[in-house]
Write an enzyme that holds these catalytic residues in place. Structure first.
Site: not given
Ligand SMILES: NC(=O)C1=CN([C@@H]2O[C@H](COP(=O)(O)OP(=O)(O)OC[C@H]3O[C@@H](n4cnc5c(N)ncnc54)[C@H](O)[C@@H]3O)[C@@H](O)[C@H]2O)C=CC1
Ligand SMILES: O=C(O)CCC(=O)C(=O)O
Length: 469
Positions: A209, A285-286, A316, A347-350
């Protein structure tokens, strides 16, 4: 692992593949659905063979949290029984339901803790129809021989696009202007409203992301810096900085894209807000645990921060509904919602049609492949092992799926058991304490299957076994 646990694990797979409570009940004759495939078996060599002995109609899949229709269609096509619920379940109800099912599909809200999984006697695999897997006790699942799958990047673009929208919305105070006008107030102001061109975006976590966001932000004229615990190639002209403080000191917008881990808990708290530029903006949005909300509220009230956008919260609601987001859920809710220039989303990021449809397809295919063929590629808690599908020429071939403790000497023992047959292919890998062996053995009579099963079942390191043929 206690003797009782081992016994439970054994039952899990016996039930999952209809092997019954004792190895003596191993079916050595084809099931009815297997017989139904017979004409194709005779006429179409090289066609992918549908492996048995389980009858697909006995596989029960529980889908929670409004998992996309694409997944239901794929599971229905497999012939599985699917139960679909829109929300997540309270723990007690979840424990009751999970006792019975072979696979469960969830999103971010359902907590599959050790306590819940302890009751999952038949569970073969878990599908997280999202990116995050922090809601599942991955180690416990692996120890029970349950493989967990997710969709690692199908919603990354959707999250990145939401963040872009929020960067401009915060810089122009769009949320506040919109709320005012909804209630009849005309407030045409430019004070502390900015263009984003030329400003600096600091991205914490430059993974799927974060890096996608980087590309979109540069296209709008933002400078991008990022901080990550690993060294990652920058895209465009983005620059990796070596400390979190360096990022916080220099960014006008700070956006978080890290997973929920013990290290990322309260990654932004009072000292980090103090290190930011005056008038900076924060976007999360993490995961809700990554930002300490009371400290954020304090920084907003002190006007250290000019605004924030939050999509995720420590707690949530389980379901959509009026009044669900309240002080009972998170005790600071009233304080938070009273802040100006604060964008809050549920929580609608995705949550886009594109992302949800792609996730539905990807995760349901991973689960079906694992159930039907034993392929664990893409699993997040398990050794990733795969063998080519068997075809209809391979009449007397049995696929052995043997999940075991990762201790010395196991392969020697297993290969001794298989040694009367030709081991056509074998693939074994380990992941921490767990190892997984897939082997295709040929020249196996139907009457040998029971004996192979019994011998494997007596091995000390066994967690679970399936024999597909
Ligand atoms: N709001 C939403 O609907 C959504 C939220 N998410 C959240 O976003 C997060 C990230 O998603 P992606 O980018 O796909 O994950 P990813 O695994 O591709 O990237 C995460 C990055 O964070 C880095 N990282 C880990 N610990 C760290 C720290 N302490 N300090 C700095 N960097 C650190 C990792 O090295 C990695 O490069 C997911 O784990 C999920 O929790 C994901 C999709 C939808
Ligand atoms: O769509 C969801 O319910 C969760 C999205 C999200 O946070 C994730 O993909 O990690």
């Amino acid at each position: 692992m206690s003797a009782l646990n081992i016994e439970n694990l054994q039952n899990t797979f016996q039930n999952a593949v209809n092997l019954g409570g004792s190895p003596g009940a191993v079916s050595t004759s084809p099931t009815q659905s297997f017989m139904n495939t017979l004409p194709r078996r005779l006429s179409t060599s090289k066609q992918q063979k549908i492996l048995k002995p389980f009858s697909t109609g006995d596989m029960k899949i529980l889908l929670l949290e409004n998992v996309n229709q694409t997944a239901i269609e794929i599971f229905n096509k497999q012939g599985y029984q699917v139960e679909f619920l829109k929300g997540s379940l309270p723990e007690e109800e979840l424990i009751e339901k999970i006792k019975d099912v072979h696979a469960i599909g969830i999103r971010s809200k359902t907590k599959l803790t050790a306590k819940v999984l302890e009751h999952a006697k038949n569970l073969v695999c878990i599908g997280c129809f999202c990116i995050g897997t922090n809601q599942v006790d991955l180690n416990f699942a692996a120890k029970k021989g349950i493989a967990v799958f997710n969709s690692p990047f199908s919603n990354s673009r959707s999250v990145a696009e939401l963040v872009i929208a929020e960067i401009i919305s915060l810089a122009r105070q769009l949320g506040d202007r919109s709320i005012e006008l909804h209630t009849g107030t005309w407030n045409k102001v430019s004070n502390k409203c900015w263009e984003v061109r030329g400003k600096t975006l600091g991205i914490i976590g430059y993974g799927h992301i974060g890096s996608q966001l980087s590309v979109l932000a540069e296209a709008m004229g933002l400078h991008v810096i990022y901080y990550d615990v690993v060294t990652i190639m920058s895209l465009g002209t983005a620059k990796q900085v070596s400390t979190l403080d360096e990022l916080l000191n220099n960014a006008d917008f700070v956006s978080l894209h890290v997973p929920e881990t013990p290290e990322t808990k309260n990654l932004l708290s009072a000292p980090q807000f103090a290190a930011m530029k005056d008038g900076a903006y924060v976007i999360n949005a993490s995961r809700g645990t990554v930002v300490d909300i009371p400290s954020l509220i304090a920084a907003m009230k002190a006007k250290k921060l000019a605004g924030a956008a939050i999509d995720v919260y420590p707690a949530e609601p389980r379901k959509n509904g009026v009044g669900a987001f309240c002080d009972d859920l998170n005790k600071w809710t009233s304080d938070l919602i009273s802040l100006p220039n604060l964008i809050m989303t549920p929580h609608i990021g995705g949550s886009t049609e594109e992302a949800q449809s792609a996730i539905g397809i990807e995760v349901s295919n991973s689960l079906s492949n694992y159930i039907n063929e034993g392929n664990s590629v893409g699993s997040v808690n398990f050794p990733e092992v795969s063998l080519k599908a068997l075809n209809y020429d391979q009449e007397n071939t049995v696929r052995v799926l043997y999940i075991h403790q990762n201790i010395p000497g196991v392969l020697r023992t297993v290969n001794n058991i298989l040694s009367n047959h030709n081991i056509d292919k074998q693939f074994s890998d380990s992941h921490g304490d767990i190892a997984y062996l897939m082997a295709d053995i040929s020249s196996v009579d139907q009457s040998d299957i029971k004996e192979i099963y019994e011998k494997l079942n007596q091995t000390d390191a066994k967690i679970s076994i399936r024999l597909l043929y």
